[in-house]
Design an enzyme around this catalytic site. Structure first.
Site, PDB file in Angstrom:
ATOM      1  N   ALA A  66      41.286  35.666  45.393  1.00 29.81           N
ATOM      2  CA  ALA A  66      42.502  34.973  45.689  1.00 29.81           C
ATOM      3  C   ALA A  66      42.532  34.968  47.375  1.00 29.81           C
ATOM      4  O   ALA A  66      41.935  35.998  48.082  1.00 29.81           O
ATOM      5  CB  ALA A  66      43.697  35.678  45.012  1.00 29.81           C
ATOM      6  N   GLY A 109      40.349  37.259  41.933  1.00 28.24           N
ATOM      7  CA  GLY A 109      40.693  36.211  41.454  1.00 28.24           C
ATOM      8  C   GLY A 109      39.815  35.077  40.869  1.00 28.24           C
ATOM      9  O   GLY A 109      39.945  34.447  39.959  1.00 28.24           O
ATOM     10  N   GLU A 112      38.727  36.253  37.783  1.00 28.94           N
ATOM     11  CA  GLU A 112      39.562  36.139  36.534  1.00 28.94           C
ATOM     12  C   GLU A 112      39.673  34.485  36.222  1.00 28.94           C
ATOM     13  O   GLU A 112      39.697  34.230  35.221  1.00 28.94           O
ATOM     14  CB  GLU A 112      41.022  36.417  37.328  1.00 28.94           C
ATOM     15  CG  GLU A 112      41.242  37.857  37.259  1.00 28.94           C
ATOM     16  CD  GLU A 112      42.501  38.421  38.062  1.00 28.94           C
ATOM     17  OE1 GLU A 112      42.707  37.984  38.918  1.00 28.94           O
ATOM     18  OE2 GLU A 112      43.256  39.273  37.310  1.00 28.94           O
ATOM     19  N   GLU A 132      39.952  44.405  44.280  1.00 29.72           N
ATOM     20  CA  GLU A 132      41.185  44.532  44.793  1.00 29.72           C
ATOM     21  C   GLU A 132      41.718  45.768  44.955  1.00 29.72           C
ATOM     22  O   GLU A 132      42.766  46.199  45.985  1.00 29.72           O
ATOM     23  CB  GLU A 132      42.234  44.119  43.627  1.00 29.72           C
ATOM     24  CG  GLU A 132      42.537  42.517  43.424  1.00 29.72           C
ATOM     25  CD  GLU A 132      41.372  41.968  42.403  1.00 29.72           C
ATOM     26  OE1 GLU A 132      40.237  42.760  42.183  1.00 29.72           O
ATOM     27  OE2 GLU A 132      41.737  40.954  42.046  1.00 29.72           O
TER      28      GLU A 132
HETATM   29  C1  HXC Z   1      40.612  34.928  52.232  1.00 34.23           C
HETATM   30  C2  HXC Z   1      38.182  35.276  52.552  1.00 34.23           C
HETATM   31  C3  HXC Z   1      38.039  35.940  51.190  1.00 34.23           C
HETATM   32  C4  HXC Z   1      39.336  35.944  50.433  1.00 34.23           C
HETATM   33  C5  HXC Z   1      36.134  35.839  52.020  1.00 34.23           C
HETATM   34  N1  HXC Z   1      36.840  35.152  52.984  1.00 34.23           N
HETATM   35  N2  HXC Z   1      36.644  36.211  50.862  1.00 34.23           N
HETATM   36  N3  HXC Z   1      39.336  34.762  53.162  1.00 34.23           N
HETATM   37  N4  HXC Z   1      40.437  35.604  50.967  1.00 34.23           N
HETATM   38  N5  HXC Z   1      39.447  36.531  49.365  1.00 34.23           N
HETATM   39  C6  HXC Z   1      36.411  34.580  54.273  1.00 34.23           C
HETATM   40  C7  HXC Z   1      36.090  35.581  55.552  1.00 34.23           C
HETATM   41  O1  HXC Z   1      37.116  36.034  56.029  1.00 34.23           O
HETATM   42  C8  HXC Z   1      35.116  34.791  56.349  1.00 34.23           C
HETATM   43  O2  HXC Z   1      35.947  34.053  57.146  1.00 34.23           O
HETATM   44  C9  HXC Z   1      34.268  33.920  55.309  1.00 34.23           C
HETATM   45  O3  HXC Z   1      35.307  33.907  54.344  1.00 34.23           O
HETATM   46  C10 HXC Z   1      33.237  34.429  54.878  1.00 34.23           C
HETATM   47  O4  HXC Z   1      33.171  35.551  54.452  1.00 34.23           O
HETATM   48  P1  HXC Z   1      32.244  36.995  55.090  1.00 34.23           P
HETATM   49  O5  HXC Z   1      33.003  38.080  54.785  1.00 34.23           O
HETATM   50  O6  HXC Z   1      32.018  36.681  56.481  1.00 34.23           O
HETATM   51  O7  HXC Z   1      31.087  36.823  54.321  1.00 34.23           O
HETATM   52  P2  HXC Z   1      30.030  38.108  53.920  1.00 34.23           P
HETATM   53  O8  HXC Z   1      29.812  38.937  55.013  1.00 34.23           O
HETATM   54  O9  HXC Z   1      28.697  37.340  52.870  1.00 34.23           O
HETATM   55  O10 HXC Z   1      30.991  38.781  52.573  1.00 34.23           O
HETATM   56  C11 HXC Z   1      31.420  38.011  51.639  1.00 34.23           C
HETATM   57  C12 HXC Z   1      32.432  39.063  50.747  1.00 34.23           C
HETATM   58  C13 HXC Z   1      33.628  39.428  51.633  1.00 34.23           C
HETATM   59  C14 HXC Z   1      31.744  40.409  50.247  1.00 34.23           C
HETATM   60  C15 HXC Z   1      32.510  38.326  49.516  1.00 34.23           C
HETATM   61  O11 HXC Z   1      34.125  37.992  52.275  1.00 34.23           O
HETATM   62  C16 HXC Z   1      34.639  39.937  50.891  1.00 34.23           C
HETATM   63  O12 HXC Z   1      34.878  41.178  50.655  1.00 34.23           O
HETATM   64  N6  HXC Z   1      35.632  39.139  50.529  1.00 34.23           N
HETATM   65  C17 HXC Z   1      36.879  39.502  49.969  1.00 34.23           C
HETATM   66  C18 HXC Z   1      36.552  39.827  48.572  1.00 34.23           C
HETATM   67  C19 HXC Z   1      37.950  40.423  47.901  1.00 34.23           C
HETATM   68  O13 HXC Z   1      38.623  41.366  48.410  1.00 34.23           O
HETATM   69  N7  HXC Z   1      38.703  39.627  46.976  1.00 34.23           N
HETATM   70  C20 HXC Z   1      39.614  39.936  46.168  1.00 34.23           C
HETATM   71  C21 HXC Z   1      40.976  39.174  46.932  1.00 34.23           C
HETATM   72  S1  HXC Z   1      42.278  39.884  46.105  1.00 34.23           S
HETATM   73  P3  HXC Z   1      35.706  33.847  58.739  1.00 34.23           P
HETATM   74  O14 HXC Z   1      36.983  33.151  59.046  1.00 34.23           O
HETATM   75  O15 HXC Z   1      35.720  35.497  59.135  1.00 34.23           O
HETATM   76  O16 HXC Z   1      34.421  33.251  58.628  1.00 34.23           O
HETATM   77  C22 HXC Z   1      42.334  39.127  44.534  1.00 34.23           C
HETATM   78  C23 HXC Z   1      43.820  39.157  43.692  1.00 34.23           C
HETATM   79  C24 HXC Z   1      43.963  38.209  42.696  1.00 34.23           C
HETATM   80  O17 HXC Z   1      41.460  38.210  44.252  1.00 34.23           O
HETATM   81  C25 HXC Z   1      45.167  38.343  42.220  1.00 34.23           C
HETATM   82  C26 HXC Z   1      45.428  37.350  41.254  1.00 34.23           C
HETATM   83  C27 HXC Z   1      45.371  35.898  41.482  1.00 34.23           C
END
Ligand code: HXC
Length: 258
Positions: A66, A109, A112, A132
């Site tokens: 998400a 998400g 999910e 998360e």
């Molecule tokens: C917003 C995101 C994002 C996310 C990645 N990006 N995931 N933005 N929300 N979930 C953005 C980054 O900020 C970055 O933007 C661009 O995408 C590319 O990502 P990088 O981090 O530069 O890529 P990389 O180094 O390859 O790392 C990939 C990754 C990392 C390991 C997947 O992006 C990451 O850890 N993302 C978050 C994953 C996460 O925590 N997901 C769970 C979210 S909570 P910029 O602008 O810097 O280029 C959730 C709750 C669900 O899902 C609830 C129910 C719906």
């Protein structure tokens, strides 16, 4: 091709296609994207020309979760009033087969969304996980429940507590994936499977889905009662008459979903 903002939607050869299209942020799922996905799914579900749906991610990931930027300022009250999970819940109401074609990250998400699909084709480079915990939260769209049902408490807690990503091969061993394929043939294989479903009797497909979903929660007795009713119901269809007649006449059936 559609004019959605965060996804691409089109139909080809009886297959409804949805491609997540926020590639700059690895298809991070914001709320308008969820609305677009469920709207597209429901339209395909009502479209008589579509027999199966394939969802994949554009760019280098399926979906990295998400949208964290969107969520960061939320409060319990804003979340309660938004009631965003009502839209996620509507995915469970889709009657047609939904096939996920997953490459790269499927996190939070995004994972999910994969677990909301019926069948999962995954590229060998796919990575699944619930990070998360590292953000001070936890899954909210069914992740804890579906992971635990799939792999049991001890394994589910390990993945949920560490937030580690599991390789596609591990996800396959846990029964989360239907088929593991080379990245370059992911879509081809998922579409070939969907094309096989297009040939089947549509009412059989949907009542099998209904019965298998019930089997997850029902007792064996209740599940078998539900199965029997759906079995009887199919004898009201034109396709049952056609399917059995075609067998007796030694010719391929022509199913119409009626
Ligand atoms: C917003 C995101 C994002 C996310 C990645 N990006 N995931 N933005 N929300 N979930 C953005 C980054 O900020 C970055 O933007 C661009 O995408 C590319 O990502 P990088 O981090 O530069 O890529 P990389 O180094 O390859 O790392 C990939 C990754 C990392 C390991 C997947 O992006 C990451 O850890 N993302 C978050 C994953 C996460 O925590 N997901 C769970 C979210 S909570 P910029 O602008 O810097 O280029 C959730 C709750 C669900 O899902 C609830 C129910 C719906």
């Amino acid at each position: 091709m559609s004019n959605h903002k965060f996804i691409r939607v089109w139909e080809e050869n009886g297959i409804g296609r949805i491609e997540l299209n926020r590639t700059k942020v690895l298809n991070a799922i914001n709320r308008p994207m969820v609305t677009e996905i469920i709207t597209a799914l429901e339209q395909f579900d009502r479209d008589h020309d579509v027999s199966a749906i394939v969802i994949n991610g554009g760019g280098r990931a399926f979906a990295a979760g998400a949208d964290i930027d969107e969520m960061a300022g939320d409060t319990p009250v804003s979340l309660e009033l938004l009631n965003q999970f009502a839209e996620w819940d509507r995915i469970q109401g889709i009657k047609k087969p939904i096939i996920a074609a997953v490459h790269g990250f499927a996190l939070g998400g995004g994972f999910e969304l994969v677990l909301s699909c019926d069948v999962v084709f995954a590229a060998e480079d796919a990575k699944f996980g619930f990070p998360e915990v590292k953000l001070g939260v936890m899954p909210g769209a069914g992740g804890t429940v579906k992971l635990t049902k799939a792999m049991g408490k001890a394994k589910a807690l390990e993945w949920l507590w560490t937030g580690d990503s599991m390789d596609a091969a591990v996800a396959e061993r846990h029964g989360l994936i239907t088929r593991l394929v080379a990245p370059e043939v992911l879509l081809e294989e998922a579409l070939a499977f969907a094309a096989r479903l297009v040939q089947q009797a549509p009412l059989s497909l949907r009542l099998i889905k209904d019965t298998v979903n019930k089997a997850i929660d029902y007792s064996v007795y209740e599940g078998m009662q539900a199965e029997r009713k759906n079995f009887y119901l199919l004898f009201a269809s034109r396709d049952q008459k056609e399917g059995m007649k075609a067998f007796i006449e030694k010719r391929p059936p022509e199913f119409r979903g009626e």
